[in-house]
Design a protein around this motif. Structure first.
Motif, mmCIF file in Angstrom:
data_model
loop_
_atom_site.group_PDB
_atom_site.id
_atom_site.type_symbol
_atom_site.label_atom_id
_atom_site.label_comp_id
_atom_site.label_asym_id
_atom_site.label_seq_id
_atom_site.Cartn_x
_atom_site.Cartn_y
_atom_site.Cartn_z
ATOM 1 N N TRP A 125 -22.170 -3.676 56.345
ATOM 2 C CA TRP A 125 -22.894 -3.562 57.311
ATOM 3 C C TRP A 125 -23.891 -4.970 57.571
ATOM 4 C CZ3 TRP A 125 -28.142 -4.134 56.727
ATOM 5 C CH2 TRP A 125 -28.706 -3.882 55.574
ATOM 6 N N TYR A 126 -24.240 -5.442 56.594
ATOM 7 C CA TYR A 126 -25.263 -6.693 56.497
ATOM 8 C C TYR A 126 -24.295 -7.840 56.735
ATOM 9 C CZ TYR A 126 -23.650 -6.166 51.538
ATOM 10 O OH TYR A 126 -22.986 -6.159 50.458
ATOM 11 N N ASP A 127 -23.055 -7.791 56.754
ATOM 12 C CA ASP A 127 -22.087 -8.973 57.040
ATOM 13 C C ASP A 127 -22.024 -9.022 58.559
ATOM 14 O OD1 ASP A 127 -21.636 -9.787 54.504
ATOM 15 O OD2 ASP A 127 -19.908 -8.582 54.287
ATOM 16 N N ASN A 174 -21.686 -17.618 46.244
ATOM 17 C CA ASN A 174 -22.643 -17.064 46.949
ATOM 18 C C ASN A 174 -22.073 -15.635 47.745
ATOM 19 O OD1 ASN A 174 -20.728 -18.308 48.781
ATOM 20 N ND2 ASN A 174 -22.090 -19.335 49.891
ATOM 21 N N TYR A 175 -20.776 -15.655 47.931
ATOM 22 C CA TYR A 175 -20.304 -14.292 48.409
ATOM 23 C C TYR A 175 -20.302 -13.318 47.279
ATOM 24 C CZ TYR A 175 -16.648 -11.126 50.440
ATOM 25 O OH TYR A 175 -16.013 -10.110 50.750
ATOM 26 N N ALA A 176 -20.030 -13.782 46.291
ATOM 27 C CA ALA A 176 -20.000 -12.604 44.905
ATOM 28 C C ALA A 176 -21.460 -11.991 44.817
ATOM 29 C CB ALA A 176 -19.371 -13.209 43.840
ATOM 30 N N ALA A 177 -22.367 -12.916 45.002
ATOM 31 C CA ALA A 177 -23.705 -12.675 44.607
ATOM 32 C C ALA A 177 -24.002 -11.353 45.729
ATOM 33 C CB ALA A 177 -24.655 -13.701 44.995
ATOM 34 N N LEU A 178 -23.418 -11.225 47.027
ATOM 35 C CA LEU A 178 -23.684 -10.324 48.051
ATOM 36 C C LEU A 178 -22.740 -9.346 47.844
ATOM 37 C CD1 LEU A 178 -25.036 -12.316 50.933
ATOM 38 C CD2 LEU A 178 -26.413 -11.060 49.321
ATOM 39 N N HIS A 179 -21.434 -9.482 47.317
ATOM 40 C CA HIS A 179 -20.330 -8.448 47.145
ATOM 41 C C HIS A 179 -19.921 -8.517 45.803
ATOM 42 C CE1 HIS A 179 -20.609 -10.340 51.245
ATOM 43 N NE2 HIS A 179 -20.323 -9.080 51.634
#
Length: 284
Positions: free
Chosen positions: A18-20, A73-78
């Motif tokens: 949802w945050y994407d 930076n993607y892995a930090a949020l996913h």
């Protein structure tokens, strides 16, 4: 594992959180997805020939192994996109299982790739008769026959498709390696990458077999400003036929090297050996 970790960016069926979807994050996410699909799109997987599938998986696994994928930076949020040690082992075993041959020690391949001749420090591979008849590439880059006198700065072992390579660097490249000034590489740098089919002996040793091609990357930020600062050229086969159907073939090279644009579009990680020890000779 690939579906869970890769498909959100590298397919036509992303399952976004949802945050994407919140502005301005959605613009950044869609930009990342578009760039990722250009490099690898699993939705087109079945259209790729088997050797290409193997090569893509080999390349993708090495990007994961090096920590470049998923993007930090993607892995930090996913966090679920990041493979754990068990998953890495499973994926490595799978990539090895579909390879043309099993992976072997790279250091051993480096030793077996070239044969030391006589009592001096010259390495001889093969010879060629006539350079005068070699046509320039379609983007008007001339073949460079004297690269066989350059230093070997790295090797690569593509066990996924059964090929092996030596990467040579001219004096400018060698000086940049000595001074550790390789990102960006200075103007005047030239790399030559020669590739052969691997030939496996009955004892399991690997040696160069059929010659495949030689590729050049020539750094000149002004002359080649429209192609990321590099001139790209390739000659294939024993007759050294220029590669490509038109002068825009170099866009294929640029797209292939785009994943390493932050390293000046160069995949080669120099072997920090005694670069003055050997003189390399090669037919192509």
């Amino acid at each position: 594992m690939l579906r869970n970790s890769c498909f959100d960016c590298h397919s036509n069926t992303p399952n976004l959180s949802w945050y994407d979807k919140i502005t301005p994050a959605n613009f950044i996410v869609h930009s990342h997805i578009n760039d990722a699909r250009k490099v690898l799109n699993f939705s087109n997987w079945d259209s790729l020939p088997k050797p290409k599938q193997n090569a893509v998986l080999y390349y993708a696994f090495n990007k994961i192994l090096s920590g470049e994928m998923p993007l930090p930076n993607y892995a930090a949020l996913h966090p679920s996109a990041k493979l754990d040690d068990t998953s890495m082992k499973i994926l490595k075993n799978y990539v090895n299982s579909i390879a043309v041959r099993k992976a072997v020690d790279k250091t051993a391949n480096l030793v077996l790739l070239v044969k030391k001749e006589n009592s001096n420090d010259e390495l001889l591979i093969t010879t060629i008769s006539d350079y005068a008849n070699i046509k320039p590439s379609l983007n008007k880059i001339s073949y460079i026959p004297n690269f066989r006198h350059w230093k070997a700065v790295s090797t690569s072992d593509r066990f996924d498709n059964g090929t092996m390579r030596i990467i040579y660097g001219n004096d400018v490249a060698v000086d940049a390696i000595k001074q550790k000034k390789t990102n960006p590489w200075p103007d005047g740098t030239i790399f030559a990458k020669t590739a052969w089919k691997q030939k496996m002996g009955t004892d399991g040793n690997i040696s160069p077999g059929e010659f495949i091609q030689v590729e050049f990357m020539i750094k000149d930020t002004k002359k080649y400003a429209s192609t990321k600062g590099w001139g790209w050229a390739r000659w294939k086969g024993n007759d050294l036929k220029p590669y490509g159907e038109n002068a825009n073939f170099d866009q294929e090279c640029i797209n292939c090297h785009k994943p390493v644009e932050n390293y000046d579009y160069v995949f080669t990680m120099p072997l920090h050996l005694d670069v003055n020890k050997y003189k390399i000779y090669d037919k192509k």
